[in-house]
Design a protein around this motif. Sequence first.
Motif, PDB file in Angstrom:
ATOM      1  N   ASP A  74       0.817  -1.213   0.000  1.00  0.00           N
ATOM      2  CA  ASP A  74       0.000   0.000   0.000  1.00  0.00           C
ATOM      3  C   ASP A  74       0.854   1.267   0.000  1.00  0.00           C
ATOM      4  OD1 ASP A  74      -2.397   1.385   0.020  1.00  0.00           O
ATOM      5  OD2 ASP A  74      -2.517   1.442   2.197  1.00  0.00           O
TER       6      ASP A  74
ATOM      7  N   ALA B  52      -5.239   5.053  -0.203  1.00  0.00           N
ATOM      8  CA  ALA B  52      -6.470   4.835   0.564  1.00  0.00           C
ATOM      9  C   ALA B  52      -7.405   3.887  -0.174  1.00  0.00           C
ATOM     10  CB  ALA B  52      -7.162   6.169   0.830  1.00  0.00           C
ATOM     11  N   VAL B  53      -7.499   4.057  -1.481  1.00  0.00           N
ATOM     12  CA  VAL B  53      -8.327   3.154  -2.295  1.00  0.00           C
ATOM     13  C   VAL B  53      -7.767   1.736  -2.226  1.00  0.00           C
ATOM     14  CG1 VAL B  53      -9.051   2.592  -4.651  1.00  0.00           C
ATOM     15  CG2 VAL B  53      -9.144   4.963  -3.852  1.00  0.00           C
TER      16      VAL B  53
ATOM     17  N   THR C  58      -8.632   0.108   0.985  1.00  0.00           N
ATOM     18  CA  THR C  58     -10.052  -0.259   1.016  1.00  0.00           C
ATOM     19  C   THR C  58     -10.298  -1.550   0.244  1.00  0.00           C
ATOM     20  OG1 THR C  58     -10.651   2.089   1.154  1.00  0.00           O
ATOM     21  CG2 THR C  58     -12.387   0.551   0.540  1.00  0.00           C
TER      22      THR C  58
ATOM     23  N   TYR D 250      -8.980  -4.385   2.277  1.00  0.00           N
ATOM     24  CA  TYR D 250      -9.862  -4.659   3.407  1.00  0.00           C
ATOM     25  C   TYR D 250     -11.152  -5.327   2.932  1.00  0.00           C
ATOM     26  CZ  TYR D 250     -11.734  -4.357   8.047  1.00  0.00           C
ATOM     27  OH  TYR D 250     -12.232  -4.706   9.278  1.00  0.00           O
ATOM     28  N   ALA D 251     -11.653  -4.944   1.781  1.00  0.00           N
ATOM     29  CA  ALA D 251     -12.858  -5.579   1.246  1.00  0.00           C
ATOM     30  C   ALA D 251     -12.622  -7.067   0.980  1.00  0.00           C
ATOM     31  CB  ALA D 251     -13.284  -4.879  -0.043  1.00  0.00           C
TER      32      ALA D 251
ATOM     33  N   ILE E  84     -18.226  -1.386   3.446  1.00  0.00           N
ATOM     34  CA  ILE E  84     -17.060  -1.006   2.660  1.00  0.00           C
ATOM     35  C   ILE E  84     -17.280   0.341   1.987  1.00  0.00           C
ATOM     36  CG2 ILE E  84     -15.590  -1.644   0.705  1.00  0.00           C
ATOM     37  CD1 ILE E  84     -15.166  -3.288   3.227  1.00  0.00           C
TER      38      ILE E  84
ATOM     39  N   VAL F 209     -16.504   2.958   4.507  1.00  0.00           N
ATOM     40  CA  VAL F 209     -15.062   2.973   4.755  1.00  0.00           C
ATOM     41  C   VAL F 209     -14.338   3.670   3.611  1.00  0.00           C
ATOM     42  CG1 VAL F 209     -12.995   1.537   4.959  1.00  0.00           C
ATOM     43  CG2 VAL F 209     -15.055   0.938   6.237  1.00  0.00           C
ATOM     44  N   ALA F 210     -14.732   3.340   2.386  1.00  0.00           N
ATOM     45  CA  ALA F 210     -14.097   3.945   1.212  1.00  0.00           C
ATOM     46  C   ALA F 210     -14.303   5.458   1.201  1.00  0.00           C
ATOM     47  CB  ALA F 210     -14.654   3.324  -0.063  1.00  0.00           C
TER      48      ALA F 210
ATOM     49  N   MET G 126     -12.159   6.956   4.039  1.00  0.00           N
ATOM     50  CA  MET G 126     -10.725   6.846   3.759  1.00  0.00           C
ATOM     51  C   MET G 126     -10.299   7.823   2.664  1.00  0.00           C
ATOM     52  SD  MET G 126      -8.889   4.708   5.596  1.00  0.00           S
ATOM     53  CE  MET G 126      -7.530   4.285   4.509  1.00  0.00           C
TER      54      MET G 126
ATOM     55  N   HIS H  61     -15.417   3.414  12.371  1.00  0.00           N
ATOM     56  CA  HIS H  61     -16.209   2.423  11.636  1.00  0.00           C
ATOM     57  C   HIS H  61     -16.000   0.991  12.131  1.00  0.00           C
ATOM     58  CE1 HIS H  61     -17.640   5.274   8.554  1.00  0.00           C
ATOM     59  NE2 HIS H  61     -16.470   5.859   8.734  1.00  0.00           N
TER      60      HIS H  61
ATOM     61  N   ILE I 142     -13.292  -0.886  12.326  1.00  0.00           N
ATOM     62  CA  ILE I 142     -12.281  -1.723  11.685  1.00  0.00           C
ATOM     63  C   ILE I 142     -11.296  -2.276  12.706  1.00  0.00           C
ATOM     64  CG2 ILE I 142     -10.334  -1.678  10.063  1.00  0.00           C
ATOM     65  CD1 ILE I 142     -11.845   0.307   8.391  1.00  0.00           C
TER      66      ILE I 142
END
Length: 357
Positions: A112, A155-156, A159, A162-163, A172, A175-176, A179, A282, A284
């Motif tokens: 990332d 950030a994308v 996400t 994490y998805a 999600i 979160v997106a 983020m 959220h 997480i």
Amino acid sequence: MHVPDGFINAPTSAVTAVVAAGAIAVSLRGARRELDERTAPLAGLVAAFIFAVQMLNFPVAAGTSGHLLGGALAAILVGPCTGVLCVSVVLLMQGILFADGGLTALGVNITDMAIVTTVVSYALFRALVKVLPRGRRSVTVASFVAALVSVPAAAVAFTVIYAIGGTTDVSIGKVATAMIGVHVLIGIGEAVITALTVGAVIAVRPDLVHGARGLEQRLKLRVNGELVDAPSAPAAAAPVAARTSRRALWVSGLVTSLVLAGFVSYYASSSPDGLEKVAADHGIDRKAEQHTNADSPLADYGVKDVEDARLSGGLAGVIGVGVTVVAGSAVFWTLRRRRAADDVSPASTTGTTVENV
């Protein structure tokens, strides 16, 4: 945006570790082409500078802070492959020594923060440089835009990861949105730091900036009201002057990094960074795990048993800069020496013949 242990499940963490390892292997080969005797020392310094500036969290919204990711800065200064290695060295030092970023999540963090930011920023940087007017100002502008975009891109990427492998059941979409929104703001800070740093190095030694190769201009003198090219320095004096200016740049960069990490970092924002804030808001972080090295003498960027907070944090910052510059320089000098050996090897065999006796 350091992802701790427990955010991402084991299978996804393993896959990202494989991706990170593959990218590092490719970068090791690519860095051998990017590095030379001039830029190898700069690469170690870039890693140390990124470590130092990452300690300077800046406020971006109520109760939220951000810090430099560094992928764009490293890619533009020393090249994309070397840039991946610079940020990876920083993440490794942070995870092992300072308990910042989970060890099981190291693959996630490298993917990332090192790979995505570097690839996205450098691709955009090269595209912008091709269409903007040729000049140093365009490099600075392109650096700003590339750095700005690289942070929400990371950030994308988080996400998406994490998805696929998140350990909690959360929306999600929310979160997106959270983020990307907060990291666009963080991206502005990233862009300012990157553009200022790239611009400062270009002003002193444009030949050392990977993204500004070919922009060197002859010094002009005004004679009788007209600008003329200044006479070239004597051939014997030019290498000496170049080494002197490189040394001065390296020393000033190291001193700046030490001051930032050892002194300025005390005044950094104490608010949670973008990922920490979104994770808390959220849910997480419900399955977040304690860091494996939570009892490290330098955990949380402080020196164990040093009671004074200012002194503890300052010493930790100085140690971090020192360890990072040594580790980074060792990696990049090794790569440089291997390139030199590869360059000499074919030449050494030229003209060799085998005779039957």
